[in-house]
Scaffold this motif. Structure first.
Motif, PDB file in Angstrom:
ATOM      1  N   THR A  95       5.092   7.131  -0.621  1.00 40.63           N
ATOM      2  CA  THR A  95       4.332   6.255   0.267  1.00 40.63           C
ATOM      3  C   THR A  95       4.249   4.802  -0.198  1.00 40.63           C
ATOM      4  O   THR A  95       3.576   4.000   0.449  1.00 40.63           O
ATOM      5  CB  THR A  95       2.899   6.792   0.455  1.00 40.63           C
ATOM      6  OG1 THR A  95       2.256   6.841  -0.829  1.00 40.63           O
ATOM      7  CG2 THR A  95       2.905   8.183   1.082  1.00 40.63           C
ATOM      8  N   SER A  96       4.898   4.464  -1.308  1.00 36.19           N
ATOM      9  CA  SER A  96       4.766   3.109  -1.858  1.00 36.19           C
ATOM     10  C   SER A  96       6.107   2.558  -2.311  1.00 36.19           C
ATOM     11  O   SER A  96       6.794   3.191  -3.110  1.00 36.19           O
ATOM     12  CB  SER A  96       3.820   3.117  -3.067  1.00 36.19           C
ATOM     13  OG  SER A  96       2.555   3.626  -2.707  1.00 36.19           O
ATOM     14  N   TYR A  97       6.444   1.370  -1.799  1.00 33.99           N
ATOM     15  CA  TYR A  97       7.671   0.709  -2.238  1.00 33.99           C
ATOM     16  C   TYR A  97       7.500  -0.792  -2.213  1.00 33.99           C
ATOM     17  O   TYR A  97       6.589  -1.325  -1.586  1.00 33.99           O
ATOM     18  CB  TYR A  97       8.881   1.135  -1.400  1.00 33.99           C
ATOM     19  CG  TYR A  97       8.901   0.685   0.042  1.00 33.99           C
ATOM     20  CD1 TYR A  97       9.497  -0.513   0.412  1.00 33.99           C
ATOM     21  CD2 TYR A  97       8.366   1.479   1.037  1.00 33.99           C
ATOM     22  CE1 TYR A  97       9.546  -0.919   1.734  1.00 33.99           C
ATOM     23  CE2 TYR A  97       8.406   1.084   2.367  1.00 33.99           C
ATOM     24  CZ  TYR A  97       9.002  -0.110   2.710  1.00 33.99           C
ATOM     25  OH  TYR A  97       9.036  -0.503   4.033  1.00 33.99           O
ATOM     26  N   VAL A  98       8.389  -1.462  -2.939  1.00 32.91           N
ATOM     27  CA  VAL A  98       8.405  -2.924  -3.032  1.00 32.91           C
ATOM     28  C   VAL A  98       9.773  -3.412  -2.592  1.00 32.91           C
ATOM     29  O   VAL A  98      10.789  -2.798  -2.913  1.00 32.91           O
ATOM     30  CB  VAL A  98       8.115  -3.386  -4.477  1.00 32.91           C
ATOM     31  CG1 VAL A  98       8.398  -4.864  -4.659  1.00 32.91           C
ATOM     32  CG2 VAL A  98       6.683  -3.071  -4.865  1.00 32.91           C
ATOM     33  N   VAL A  99       9.796  -4.535  -1.882  1.00 28.85           N
ATOM     34  CA  VAL A  99      11.038  -5.196  -1.506  1.00 28.85           C
ATOM     35  C   VAL A  99      11.092  -6.522  -2.256  1.00 28.85           C
ATOM     36  O   VAL A  99      10.162  -7.323  -2.166  1.00 28.85           O
ATOM     37  CB  VAL A  99      11.116  -5.457   0.013  1.00 28.85           C
ATOM     38  CG1 VAL A  99      12.399  -6.191   0.372  1.00 28.85           C
ATOM     39  CG2 VAL A  99      10.989  -4.150   0.792  1.00 28.85           C
ATOM     40  N   PHE A 100      12.169  -6.735  -3.002  1.00 34.13           N
ATOM     41  CA  PHE A 100      12.413  -8.009  -3.674  1.00 34.13           C
ATOM     42  C   PHE A 100      13.542  -8.708  -2.942  1.00 34.13           C
ATOM     43  O   PHE A 100      14.626  -8.144  -2.772  1.00 34.13           O
ATOM     44  CB  PHE A 100      12.807  -7.794  -5.144  1.00 34.13           C
ATOM     45  CG  PHE A 100      13.274  -9.051  -5.823  1.00 34.13           C
ATOM     46  CD1 PHE A 100      12.382 -10.058  -6.156  1.00 34.13           C
ATOM     47  CD2 PHE A 100      14.612  -9.231  -6.126  1.00 34.13           C
ATOM     48  CE1 PHE A 100      12.817 -11.226  -6.783  1.00 34.13           C
ATOM     49  CE2 PHE A 100      15.058 -10.394  -6.752  1.00 34.13           C
ATOM     50  CZ  PHE A 100      14.154 -11.388  -7.078  1.00 34.13           C
ATOM     51  N   ARG A 101      13.284  -9.938  -2.479  1.00 39.89           N
ATOM     52  CA  ARG A 101      14.300 -10.757  -1.825  1.00 39.89           C
ATOM     53  C   ARG A 101      14.371 -12.105  -2.529  1.00 39.89           C
ATOM     54  O   ARG A 101      13.465 -12.932  -2.388  1.00 39.89           O
ATOM     55  CB  ARG A 101      13.961 -10.976  -0.353  1.00 39.89           C
ATOM     56  CG  ARG A 101      14.106  -9.747   0.485  1.00 39.89           C
ATOM     57  CD  ARG A 101      14.003 -10.078   1.968  1.00 39.89           C
ATOM     58  NE  ARG A 101      14.028  -8.835   2.710  1.00 39.89           N
ATOM     59  CZ  ARG A 101      13.062  -8.411   3.506  1.00 39.89           C
ATOM     60  NH1 ARG A 101      11.978  -9.142   3.679  1.00 39.89           N
ATOM     61  NH2 ARG A 101      13.187  -7.278   4.134  1.00 39.89           N
TER      62      ARG A 101
END
Length: 142
Positions: A128-134
């Protein structure tokens, strides 16, 4: 394997490549404000890396999938993230893990003649938890 769909990055490149992988690693956040996360614990991280570019290499690849896996999986799988030099000044939060993966991938891409770019890295820590790095365009790390 359950197929995942990730946030899209608008771009005008001809080719977009996505590589999914997973790895098992432990970490802890050495600060009482982190609550239970200050105790060592592990995750099966699911990672997606988005690469784009206009030119293919001499074999017809934007970048070889195997090369991406070597950069990430070989380095972090079955390790304690806190022991990696890149986390000596910052705790290995999911945000930092995604940044370090993005920077390591881009550093490798910078060595390629066709100059692909890493558009985003998604690191899922739990279902249920994620991070997006751009990385920002023109970022000195890219």
């Amino acid at each position: 394997m359950l197929q995942q769909f990730y946030p899209q990055v608008p771009h005008s490149y001809t080719f977009e490549l996505n590589k999914d992988m997973h790895l098992a690693a432990a970490h802890y956040i050495d600060d009482e404000r982190a609550g239970n996360c200050q105790n060592m614990h592990g995750h099966t991280y699911f990672i997606n890396i988005t690469i784009a570019g206009d030119e293919l290499d001499e074999l017809g690849f934007l970048v070889d999938f195997k090369r991406l896996k070597q950069i990430v999986h070989k380095r972090y799988d079955h390790t304690l993230l806190n022991q990696h030099a890149e986390f000596s000044n910052r705790p290995p939060t999911t945000e930092e893990v995604s940044r370090q993966i993005g920077e390591a991938v881009q550093a490798e891409l910078n060595t390629l003649a066709n100059k692909p770019v890493c558009l985003q890295v998604v690191v899922r820590e739990t279902p249920t938890s994620y991070v997006v790095f751009r990385p920002k365009q023109g970022d000195s790390h890219a």
